[in-house]
Design a protein around this motif. Structure first.
Motif, mmCIF file in Angstrom:
data_model
loop_
_atom_site.group_PDB
_atom_site.id
_atom_site.type_symbol
_atom_site.label_atom_id
_atom_site.label_comp_id
_atom_site.label_asym_id
_atom_site.label_seq_id
_atom_site.Cartn_x
_atom_site.Cartn_y
_atom_site.Cartn_z
ATOM 1 N N SER A 290 0.809 -1.232 0.000
ATOM 2 C CA SER A 290 0.000 0.000 0.000
ATOM 3 C C SER A 290 0.838 1.276 0.000
ATOM 4 C CB SER A 290 -0.943 -0.003 1.214
ATOM 5 O OG SER A 290 -1.846 -1.084 1.150
ATOM 6 N N TYR A 291 2.124 1.164 -0.374
ATOM 7 C CA TYR A 291 2.994 2.338 -0.443
ATOM 8 C C TYR A 291 2.980 2.940 -1.847
ATOM 9 C CZ TYR A 291 5.198 1.177 4.054
ATOM 10 O OH TYR A 291 5.444 0.918 5.381
ATOM 11 N N TYR A 292 3.044 4.269 -1.882
ATOM 12 C CA TYR A 292 3.097 5.003 -3.152
ATOM 13 C C TYR A 292 4.178 6.082 -3.067
ATOM 14 C CZ TYR A 292 -1.396 2.887 -4.349
ATOM 15 O OH TYR A 292 -2.389 1.993 -4.629
ATOM 16 N N VAL A 293 4.798 6.365 -4.211
ATOM 17 C CA VAL A 293 5.725 7.496 -4.280
ATOM 18 C C VAL A 293 5.012 8.615 -5.031
ATOM 19 C CG1 VAL A 293 6.848 6.561 -6.354
ATOM 20 C CG2 VAL A 293 8.012 8.302 -4.996
ATOM 21 N N ASN A 294 5.169 9.843 -4.537
ATOM 22 C CA ASN A 294 4.438 10.996 -5.055
ATOM 23 C C ASN A 294 5.404 12.099 -5.469
ATOM 24 O OD1 ASN A 294 1.887 9.778 -3.987
ATOM 25 N ND2 ASN A 294 2.848 10.265 -2.028
ATOM 26 N N ILE A 295 5.141 12.686 -6.625
ATOM 27 C CA ILE A 295 5.954 13.791 -7.134
ATOM 28 C C ILE A 295 5.059 14.993 -7.411
ATOM 29 C CG2 ILE A 295 7.412 14.602 -9.030
ATOM 30 C CD1 ILE A 295 8.420 11.785 -9.396
ATOM 31 N N GLN A 296 5.469 16.146 -6.913
ATOM 32 C CA GLN A 296 4.773 17.401 -7.224
ATOM 33 C C GLN A 296 5.707 18.257 -8.060
ATOM 34 O OE1 GLN A 296 3.843 20.096 -3.987
ATOM 35 N NE2 GLN A 296 1.984 20.787 -5.011
ATOM 36 N N THR A 297 5.204 18.798 -9.156
ATOM 37 C CA THR A 297 6.010 19.641 -10.026
ATOM 38 C C THR A 297 5.541 21.093 -9.929
ATOM 39 O OG1 THR A 297 4.599 19.494 -11.999
ATOM 40 C CG2 THR A 297 6.154 17.669 -11.605
ATOM 41 N N ASP A 298 6.294 21.967 -10.564
ATOM 42 C CA ASP A 298 5.897 23.375 -10.618
ATOM 43 C C ASP A 298 5.130 23.620 -11.912
ATOM 44 O OD1 ASP A 298 5.844 25.896 -9.405
ATOM 45 O OD2 ASP A 298 7.450 26.627 -10.701
ATOM 46 N N GLY A 299 4.190 22.726 -12.200
ATOM 47 C CA GLY A 299 3.396 22.825 -13.416
ATOM 48 C C GLY A 299 2.260 23.811 -13.278
ATOM 49 N N PRO A 300 1.419 23.907 -14.312
ATOM 50 C CA PRO A 300 0.348 24.924 -14.318
ATOM 51 C C PRO A 300 -0.749 24.692 -13.290
ATOM 52 C CG PRO A 300 0.180 23.465 -16.228
ATOM 53 C CD PRO A 300 1.483 23.161 -15.574
ATOM 54 N N ILE A 301 -0.959 23.418 -12.864
ATOM 55 C CA ILE A 301 -2.000 23.115 -11.864
ATOM 56 C C ILE A 301 -1.304 22.669 -10.591
ATOM 57 C CG2 ILE A 301 -4.041 21.747 -11.332
ATOM 58 C CD1 ILE A 301 -4.548 21.460 -14.308
ATOM 59 N N SER A 302 -1.312 23.523 -9.582
ATOM 60 C CA SER A 302 -0.516 23.292 -8.376
ATOM 61 C C SER A 302 -0.994 22.084 -7.578
ATOM 62 C CB SER A 302 -0.535 24.539 -7.479
ATOM 63 O OG SER A 302 -1.873 24.840 -7.075
ATOM 64 N N THR A 303 -2.263 21.669 -7.757
ATOM 65 C CA THR A 303 -2.780 20.537 -6.983
ATOM 66 C C THR A 303 -2.511 19.184 -7.644
ATOM 67 O OG1 THR A 303 -4.945 20.886 -8.024
ATOM 68 C CG2 THR A 303 -4.580 21.883 -5.847
ATOM 69 N N ASP A 304 -1.915 19.178 -8.818
ATOM 70 C CA ASP A 304 -1.570 17.917 -9.470
ATOM 71 C C ASP A 304 -0.516 17.167 -8.661
ATOM 72 O OD1 ASP A 304 -3.293 18.124 -11.566
ATOM 73 O OD2 ASP A 304 -1.794 18.694 -13.060
ATOM 74 N N LEU A 305 -0.672 15.860 -8.568
ATOM 75 C CA LEU A 305 0.302 14.999 -7.908
ATOM 76 C C LEU A 305 0.523 13.793 -8.812
ATOM 77 C CD1 LEU A 305 1.816 15.042 -5.147
ATOM 78 C CD2 LEU A 305 0.113 13.413 -4.329
ATOM 79 N N TRP A 306 1.802 13.507 -9.095
ATOM 80 C CA TRP A 306 2.152 12.381 -9.952
ATOM 81 C C TRP A 306 2.485 11.199 -9.042
ATOM 82 C CZ3 TRP A 306 1.603 13.231 -15.154
ATOM 83 C CH2 TRP A 306 1.453 14.573 -15.533
ATOM 84 N N GLN A 307 1.839 10.071 -9.282
ATOM 85 C CA GLN A 307 1.878 8.985 -8.312
ATOM 86 C C GLN A 307 2.196 7.648 -8.987
ATOM 87 O OE1 GLN A 307 -1.895 7.857 -6.088
ATOM 88 N NE2 GLN A 307 -0.769 8.892 -4.461
ATOM 89 N N HIS A 308 2.913 6.788 -8.226
ATOM 90 C CA HIS A 308 3.189 5.431 -8.686
ATOM 91 C C HIS A 308 3.289 4.523 -7.472
ATOM 92 C CE1 HIS A 308 5.002 1.993 -10.734
ATOM 93 N NE2 HIS A 308 4.744 2.581 -11.884
ATOM 94 N N ARG A 309 2.717 3.351 -7.567
ATOM 95 C CA ARG A 309 2.785 2.382 -6.478
ATOM 96 C C ARG A 309 4.187 1.806 -6.369
ATOM 97 N NH1 ARG A 309 -1.496 -2.605 -6.035
ATOM 98 N NH2 ARG A 309 -0.637 -3.642 -4.205
ATOM 99 N N LEU A 310 4.604 1.499 -5.140
ATOM 100 C CA LEU A 310 5.908 0.883 -4.894
ATOM 101 C C LEU A 310 5.743 -0.630 -4.834
ATOM 102 C CD1 LEU A 310 7.377 3.301 -2.200
ATOM 103 C CD2 LEU A 310 8.271 2.932 -4.506
ATOM 104 N N PHE A 311 6.486 -1.326 -5.690
ATOM 105 C CA PHE A 311 6.453 -2.784 -5.716
ATOM 106 C C PHE A 311 7.791 -3.303 -5.203
ATOM 107 C CE2 PHE A 311 3.428 -1.522 -9.028
ATOM 108 C CZ PHE A 311 2.310 -2.257 -8.651
ATOM 109 N N PHE A 312 7.747 -4.104 -4.147
ATOM 110 C CA PHE A 312 8.960 -4.616 -3.509
ATOM 111 C C PHE A 312 9.227 -6.061 -3.945
ATOM 112 C CE2 PHE A 312 7.258 -1.325 -0.771
ATOM 113 C CZ PHE A 312 8.374 -0.569 -0.474
#
Length: 249
Positions: free
Chosen positions: A147-169
């Motif tokens: 249930s872990y995810y890695v999240n990236i926030q950029t300085d893009g045009p929509i400040s609430t956007d979050l780029w997400q990917h699940r962590l597979f071990f």
């Protein structure tokens, strides 16, 4: 306070050095640099202070969250480090009295805080790299491992956007491993939901990187623990060269 101003000055000086180097070496006309880059590390108390934590308890839930420096040799000797970070706590789905049907429990996470300089907040340019690499150690209740995810926030045009990917071990034995995620595989989300419009991540300006445990999405509870050493930007040629072997002790 002295440490705060020292970090501020160091970040500002780094931006000046990077800008001068690009002008003097005319990097825009050369082959883009592809060498691995450490974006964030978790090896000192000062490193740990650069991150913010949060969980559902902030709004009426009962989960807990901690991000501490782990100096246990049993955890760190295998990768040659004196200390690493450890993200830990208890994931719970119940909420405080009176908050039933108002919020959903089951969340904990951390991310790097804003890094101000005299030129504005410091960003990371990973446009010349194809993978995000995370050196992690999974422990805690096995129920939490998926249930872990890695999240990236950029300085893009929509400040609430979050780029997400699940962590597979691959490992489940409290040992370190490197996880490589292509930047192109991250999914654009907004307010916790996948966005209907999927566009390419703005890799030129990464504002923050973090990890979250989303127990509420999968009805998972239990004590969680995740060791973290570094977060890096790498390319294809670095994936095997920089890996902790999945067969190492």
């Amino acid at each position: 306070m002295a440490s705060h101003w020292s970090n501020y000055a160091n970040r500002s000086a780094q931006i000046v050095r990077d800008s001068l180097a690009k002008m003097l070496l005319m990097k825009g006309a050369e082959v883009p640099p592809r060498e691995p880059r450490i974006l964030f590390s978790f090896n000192t108390k000062e490193d740990i202070r650069q991150y913010a934590t949060g969980c559902d308890a902030d709004i009426g839930g009962n989960s807990t969250v901690h991000l501490d420096l782990d100096e246990n040799p049993q955890h760190n000797t295998s990768i040659g480090k004196a200390a690493t970070g450890v993200f830990w706590g208890e994931m719970r789905l119940d909420v405080k009295p009176g908050m039933e049907k108002k919020i959903r429990g089951g969340y904990a996470g951390f991310r790097n805080m804003n890094r101000p300089t005299i030129f504005g907040n410091m960003m990371e340019d990973v446009s010349n790299h194809h993978f995000l690499a995370l050196r992690l150690r999974i422990a805690g209740d096995p129920r939490t491992h998926n249930s872990y995810y890695v999240n990236i926030q950029t300085d893009g045009p929509i400040s609430t956007d979050l780029w997400q990917h699940r962590l597979f071990f691959r490992r489940r034995d409290n040992a370190w491993e490197d996880i490589f995620i292509p930047f192109d595989n991250f999914v654009r989300t907004n307010s916790g939901e996948m966005s209907e419009s999927q566009i390419k991540m703005y890799q030129e300006k990464i504002r923050s990187v973090g990890i979250s445990l989303l127990g509420g999405n999968s009805a998972v509870t239990g004590k969680y623990e995740l060791g973290i050493d570094t977060i890096r930007a790498v390319n294809e040629e670095d994936v095997e060269a920089t890996s902790v072997s999945p067969h190492s002790p």
